[in-house]
Design a protein around this motif. Structure first.
Motif, PDB file in Angstrom:
ATOM      1  N   PRO A 175       3.660  -2.460  -4.962  1.00 34.41           N
ATOM      2  CA  PRO A 175       2.495  -3.303  -5.033  1.00 34.41           C
ATOM      3  C   PRO A 175       2.219  -3.985  -3.812  1.00 34.41           C
ATOM      4  O   PRO A 175       0.895  -4.456  -3.639  1.00 34.41           O
ATOM      5  N   ARG A 176       2.952  -4.286  -2.943  1.00 30.76           N
ATOM      6  CA  ARG A 176       2.830  -4.739  -1.792  1.00 30.76           C
ATOM      7  C   ARG A 176       2.463  -3.892  -0.597  1.00 30.76           C
ATOM      8  O   ARG A 176       2.241  -4.367   0.671  1.00 30.76           O
TER       9      ARG A 176
ATOM     10  N   THR B 160       4.897   0.687   8.172  1.00 35.65           N
ATOM     11  CA  THR B 160       4.770  -0.827   8.180  1.00 35.65           C
ATOM     12  C   THR B 160       5.444  -1.674   6.753  1.00 35.65           C
ATOM     13  O   THR B 160       5.898  -2.573   6.805  1.00 35.65           O
ATOM     14  N   THR B 161       4.846  -0.867   5.604  1.00 35.19           N
ATOM     15  CA  THR B 161       5.429  -1.363   4.329  1.00 35.19           C
ATOM     16  C   THR B 161       6.994  -1.261   4.361  1.00 35.19           C
ATOM     17  O   THR B 161       7.473  -2.043   4.046  1.00 35.19           O
ATOM     18  N   ARG B 162       7.558  -0.128   4.963  1.00 40.39           N
ATOM     19  CA  ARG B 162       9.121  -0.058   5.039  1.00 40.39           C
ATOM     20  C   ARG B 162       9.488  -1.276   5.810  1.00 40.39           C
ATOM     21  O   ARG B 162      10.479  -1.861   5.499  1.00 40.39           O
TER      22      ARG B 162
ATOM     23  N   HIS C  26      11.390  -2.904   3.217  1.00 42.70           N
ATOM     24  CA  HIS C  26      12.527  -2.112   2.741  1.00 42.70           C
ATOM     25  C   HIS C  26      13.431  -1.575   4.016  1.00 42.70           C
ATOM     26  O   HIS C  26      13.971  -0.482   3.912  1.00 42.70           O
ATOM     27  N   ASP C  27      13.578  -2.491   4.827  1.00 48.92           N
ATOM     28  CA  ASP C  27      14.166  -2.242   6.268  1.00 48.92           C
ATOM     29  C   ASP C  27      15.823  -2.307   5.802  1.00 48.92           C
ATOM     30  O   ASP C  27      16.437  -3.244   6.217  1.00 48.92           O
TER      31      ASP C  27
ATOM     32  N   GLY D 243       9.962   5.486   2.651  1.00 47.79           N
ATOM     33  CA  GLY D 243       9.687   5.912   4.122  1.00 47.79           C
ATOM     34  C   GLY D 243      10.487   6.848   4.825  1.00 47.79           C
ATOM     35  O   GLY D 243      10.368   7.474   5.735  1.00 47.79           O
ATOM     36  N   SER D 244      11.629   7.327   4.130  1.00 51.35           N
ATOM     37  CA  SER D 244      12.329   8.355   4.428  1.00 51.35           C
ATOM     38  C   SER D 244      11.947   9.850   4.115  1.00 51.35           C
ATOM     39  O   SER D 244      11.098   9.892   3.086  1.00 51.35           O
ATOM     40  N   THR D 245      12.448  10.934   4.809  1.00 53.95           N
ATOM     41  CA  THR D 245      12.114  12.340   4.555  1.00 53.95           C
ATOM     42  C   THR D 245      13.195  12.782   3.734  1.00 53.95           C
ATOM     43  O   THR D 245      14.158  12.702   4.620  1.00 53.95           O
TER      44      THR D 245
END
Length: 309
Positions: A272-273, A280-282, A286-287, A294-296
């Motif tokens: 939801p963020r 950019t959300t990662r 989620h870094d 964001g990973s493949t």
């Protein structure tokens, strides 16, 4: 998780009921466990009072209501729930079981600063996050009867514990990093062997008469990308300590990491963020190597979200 009755996530009705369901679909497990529990975690956990000890007074009514909400949020807190999960899916045995983020392990630790939202959170704010992320719903406003009842239940369960001291068995088991990097193919093999019978070959769980007996582990009815269980280390610790249901510590550490990776390498509702860009959300939320957002994986960029068709 043998044969096929894993995960989690987290995610199940009362522990006794789940054990009965599990016994109907799988033979006893004989696999030798791999011991990795730390000395602190091996200490005797706190024993919360039994349900029968809930007082028969006005406060006890709030405690009892909090337990009902905890067990069946889709019924008692419907306005704030966006999926088919219950609180007990991640916090087993009505929030009582050690190493499954028990309520008695969380309540005495708040208020606390959380890096997730960069401020000191009250326990009520922590509960709001559960609705927003794990339940993929909406946060009840502070002071809402739902939050008051849930906090009353947690307070009652935690009476007698020291404030601010993390008790043995709080949170999820902290596993050491695996010898081999978690692997999708190995995790898929474990899932098919130990988890699919209960959670389905497609990970969508099972329902009986509209009630979720075994929870979905990914997809539109699971937790969203903002939930703590999307982090592989959290999922691995939960799985290791608790799955198969009632027979935790039967998987090796490597198996727990691999099947947690497989589970978290599937699409689920959007964080939801989300700010319009997965990358950019990662970077903002989620870094960490424990998040696959964001990973493949298998040619698919995770984090696109999923909803009902």
């Amino acid at each position: 998780m043998k044969p096929a009755r894993l995960l989690w996530l987290a995610l199940l009705p009362p522990l006794a009921a789940c054990n009965r369901s599990a016994s109907q679909v799988a033979a006893p497990i004989t696999r030798t466990p791999a011991a990795t529990v730390s000395a602190t975690d091996a200490a005797k956990p706190f024993r919360p009072p039994p349900e029968s000890a809930i007082p028969d007074d006005d406060f006890g009514k709030q405690v009892a209501l909090g337990r009902q909400i905890f067990m069946e949020p889709g019924r008692y807190a419907k306005a704030y729930v966006g999926n088919s999960l219950s609180c007990e899916n991640c916090h087993l045995d009505a929030g009582r079981l050690a190493h499954s983020a028990p309520l008695w392990g969380a309540y005495p630790m708040y208020p606390a600063y959380r890096s997730k939202n960069h401020h000191v959170n009250t326990f009520a704010e922590r509960l709001q996050g559960c609705f927003r992320y794990s339940m993929n719903g909406n946060a009840p406003p502070l002071g809402d009867p739902v939050l008051v009842a849930l906090e009353s239940y947690a307070y009652w369960m935690s009476k007698g514990e020291p404030v601010g001291a993390a008790p043995p068995g709080h949170g999820y088991l902290k596993l050491p990093k695996p010898r081999l990097a978690p692997d999708y193919a190995r995790g898929e093999t474990i899932f098919k062997r130990d988890c699919a019978l209960c959670h389905g070959g497609n990970g969508q769980g099972q329902q009986v008469a509209g009630h979720t007996v075994f929870p979905p582990l990914w997809g539109p009815q699971s937790f969203n990308w903002g939930a703590g269980m999307e982090q592989i280390n959290n999922a691995a610790g939960f799985i290791k300590a608790n799955m198969p249901l009632g027979q935790g510590n039967t998987l090796t550490d490597q198996d727990a990491w691999d099947v947690a990776y497989f589970m978290d390498a599937h699409e689920r509702p959007q964080d939801p963020r989300f700010n319009g860009s997965i990358s950019t959300t990662r970077a903002a939320y989620h870094d960490t190597s424990d998040s696959l957002y964001g990973s493949t994986v298998n040619g698919h960029v995770l984090g696109q979200g999923t909803t009902w068709p």
